[in-house]
Enzyme design. Structure first.
Site, PDB file in Angstrom:
ATOM      1  N   ARG A   1       0.841  -0.898  -0.003  1.00 31.13           N
ATOM      2  CA  ARG A   1      -0.182   0.176  -0.031  1.00 31.13           C
ATOM      3  C   ARG A   1       0.805   1.205  -0.127  1.00 31.13           C
ATOM      4  O   ARG A   1       0.687   2.134  -0.700  1.00 31.13           O
ATOM      5  CB  ARG A   1      -0.849   0.094   1.280  1.00 31.13           C
ATOM      6  CG  ARG A   1      -1.900   0.967   1.259  1.00 31.13           C
ATOM      7  CD  ARG A   1      -3.049   1.007   2.129  1.00 31.13           C
ATOM      8  NE  ARG A   1      -2.532   1.147   3.516  1.00 31.13           N
ATOM      9  CZ  ARG A   1      -3.164   1.105   4.660  1.00 31.13           C
ATOM     10  NH1 ARG A   1      -4.636   0.507   4.672  1.00 31.13           N
ATOM     11  NH2 ARG A   1      -2.691   1.132   5.925  1.00 31.13           N
TER      12      ARG A   1
ATOM     13  N   ARG B   1      10.623  17.907  -8.426  1.00 34.27           N
ATOM     14  CA  ARG B   1      11.848  17.381  -9.117  1.00 34.27           C
ATOM     15  C   ARG B   1      13.126  18.075  -8.217  1.00 34.27           C
ATOM     16  O   ARG B   1      14.403  17.876  -8.588  1.00 34.27           O
ATOM     17  CB  ARG B   1      11.985  18.065 -10.649  1.00 34.27           C
ATOM     18  CG  ARG B   1      10.943  17.263 -11.646  1.00 34.27           C
ATOM     19  CD  ARG B   1      10.926  17.752 -12.764  1.00 34.27           C
ATOM     20  NE  ARG B   1      10.501  19.352 -12.466  1.00 34.27           N
ATOM     21  CZ  ARG B   1      10.181  20.189 -13.665  1.00 34.27           C
ATOM     22  NH1 ARG B   1      10.315  19.772 -14.890  1.00 34.27           N
ATOM     23  NH2 ARG B   1      10.140  21.359 -13.486  1.00 34.27           N
TER      24      ARG B   1
ATOM     25  N   LYS C   1      -2.516   6.975   1.156  1.00 30.59           N
ATOM     26  CA  LYS C   1      -2.237   7.500   2.602  1.00 30.59           C
ATOM     27  C   LYS C   1      -0.806   8.349   2.571  1.00 30.59           C
ATOM     28  O   LYS C   1       0.016   8.160   2.599  1.00 30.59           O
ATOM     29  CB  LYS C   1      -1.999   6.012   3.185  1.00 30.59           C
ATOM     30  CG  LYS C   1      -2.080   6.216   4.610  1.00 30.59           C
ATOM     31  CD  LYS C   1      -1.962   4.781   5.228  1.00 30.59           C
ATOM     32  CE  LYS C   1      -2.024   4.765   6.792  1.00 30.59           C
ATOM     33  NZ  LYS C   1      -2.838   5.666   7.491  1.00 30.59           N
TER      34      LYS C   1
ATOM     35  N   GLU D   1     -15.944   6.771   5.456  1.00 29.86           N
ATOM     36  CA  GLU D   1     -15.247   6.256   6.497  1.00 29.86           C
ATOM     37  C   GLU D   1     -15.134   7.166   7.662  1.00 29.86           C
ATOM     38  O   GLU D   1     -15.677   8.148   7.789  1.00 29.86           O
ATOM     39  CB  GLU D   1     -13.779   5.810   6.023  1.00 29.86           C
ATOM     40  CG  GLU D   1     -13.105   7.099   5.537  1.00 29.86           C
ATOM     41  CD  GLU D   1     -11.664   6.651   5.109  1.00 29.86           C
ATOM     42  OE1 GLU D   1     -11.174   5.786   5.408  1.00 29.86           O
ATOM     43  OE2 GLU D   1     -11.235   7.405   4.227  1.00 29.86           O
TER      44      GLU D   1
HETATM   45  N1  PMP Z   1      -9.074   5.270   7.044  1.00 30.16           N
HETATM   46  C1  PMP Z   1      -7.950   5.977   7.596  1.00 30.16           C
HETATM   47  C2  PMP Z   1      -8.430   7.565   6.944  1.00 30.16           C
HETATM   48  C3  PMP Z   1      -6.974   5.617   8.112  1.00 30.16           C
HETATM   49  O1  PMP Z   1      -5.878   6.691   8.216  1.00 30.16           O
HETATM   50  C4  PMP Z   1      -6.884   4.411   8.530  1.00 30.16           C
HETATM   51  C5  PMP Z   1      -5.623   4.103   9.116  1.00 30.16           C
HETATM   52  N2  PMP Z   1      -5.349   4.668  10.540  1.00 30.16           N
HETATM   53  C6  PMP Z   1      -7.832   3.384   8.209  1.00 30.16           C
HETATM   54  C7  PMP Z   1      -8.768   4.097   7.550  1.00 30.16           C
HETATM   55  C8  PMP Z   1      -7.732   2.248   8.590  1.00 30.16           C
HETATM   56  O2  PMP Z   1      -6.759   1.482   7.942  1.00 30.16           O
HETATM   57  P1  PMP Z   1      -5.739   0.117   8.316  1.00 30.16           P
HETATM   58  O3  PMP Z   1      -6.753  -0.842   8.680  1.00 30.16           O
HETATM   59  O4  PMP Z   1      -4.917  -0.255   7.298  1.00 30.16           O
HETATM   60  O5  PMP Z   1      -5.058   0.717   9.369  1.00 30.16           O
END
Ligand code: PMP
Length: 292
Positions: free
Chosen positions: A52, A105, A151, A184
């Protein structure tokens, strides 16, 4: 024993682990990161986390300058140097040192940082009492502007929502997509349980493709629990039998209230408990060994 930090190929003492004020990770949030857990001397889903990280870096045209194997090895080495058994690992790759302009760059070399610490993250009590959430007014970044699947070090979208949670005196909050559907939380993915089946927003909704989320979907399949990935409004959260959040730090944490409403009977439900137990078995039975 001083904590040892991996910084650009070397293990240095915590006090010596410093980054330039010209690093574009600091100046512009230009970089990527991962949060990883170690359980009982093994790193959980290391391969998936590094993949990831690599995907996020590729999306930013950021060349990490290390192979997949080198990144895995450096992570394990950092855990070993800190005698980690149960801990949390933070891997950060920034664009590196450049000038005061945006141009990536001008940053010839990325900075690679790995922090591994033996820490207890959440009190066990939380899993027995559950969390209360709010729906944040800050909408999740549109994938057309900055894909939440990346991320990146630019977490301001989440921080603005987190500030709303703090003001409301709750630990987490639901973020909606631009179209008003559940995406989320500020640092966790969300699942609802209705009529014995699991529902969670799809990755295409503009969420982080959580490693814990994927593990829960796998576990549900093994347990013959139907899991549907679809968009739903917050009203479906209010009327759900159970709600839980997933994340590397949180594992699976029950939600017992949202926006002042009670979820289910106000206590962690049976499906959440069952999947949390299965997840805990999984984290303690697989992973890349740290100490050989
Ligand atoms: N959503 C966000 C915005 C996150 O930052 C995270 C990780 N802290 C998650 C979901 C959960 O992802 P993971 O299970 O890979 O930690």
């Amino acid at each position: 024993m001083a904590q040892m930090i991996y910084l650009d190929g070397q293990l240095v003492e915590r006090d010596q682990a410093k980054i330039s004020v010209y690093d574009h990770g600091l100046l512009y949030g230009d970089g990527v990161f991962e949060g990883i857990r170690a359980y009982n001397g093994r790193v959980f889903r290391l391969d998936e986390h590094i993949r990831r990280l690599e995907r996020s870096a590729r999306a930013l045209m950021l060349d990490i300058g290390m192979t997949h194997e080198e990144l895995c090895e450096a992570t394990i080495e950092t855990c070993r140097a800190n005698d980690v058994r149960d801990g949390y690992i933070r891997l950060v790759v920034t664009r590196g040192v450049g000038d005061l302009g945006l141009d990536p760059r001008k940053c010839p070399k990325p900075s690679v940082i790995i922090i591994a610490a033996n820490i207890q993250l959440y009190p066990e009590e939380l899993y027995e009492t559950g969390l209360r959430l709010i729906t944040c007014s800050t909408r999740r970044n549109s994938p057309a502007s900055l894909d939440p699947g990346i991320k990146s070090l630019n977490y301001l979208n989440n921080i603005l929502a987190k500030i709303e949670c703090i003001q409301a005196d709750v630990p987490e909050g639901i973020m909606l997509t631009n179209a008003g559907m559940v995406s989320e939380c500020t640092g966790d993915n969300i699942f609802v349980v209705t009529g014995g089946r699991l529902v969670t927003p799809p990755v295409e909704a503009g969420i982080l493709d959580g490693i814990t989320r994927a593990a829960v979907i796998e576990l549900a399949e093994q347990e013959n629990i139907l899991c549907v990935e679809k968009l739903f409004p917050v009203a479906e959260v209010y009327t759900a039998d159970e709600v839980f959040l997933t994340g590397t730090a949180a594992e699976l944490v029950p939600v017992v209230g949202v926006d002042g409403r009670v979820i289910g009977n106000g206590k962690p439900g049976p499906m959440t408990k069952r999947l949390l137990n299965r997840f805990r078995e999984l984290t303690r039975s697989e992973g890349t060994p740290i100490h050989v």
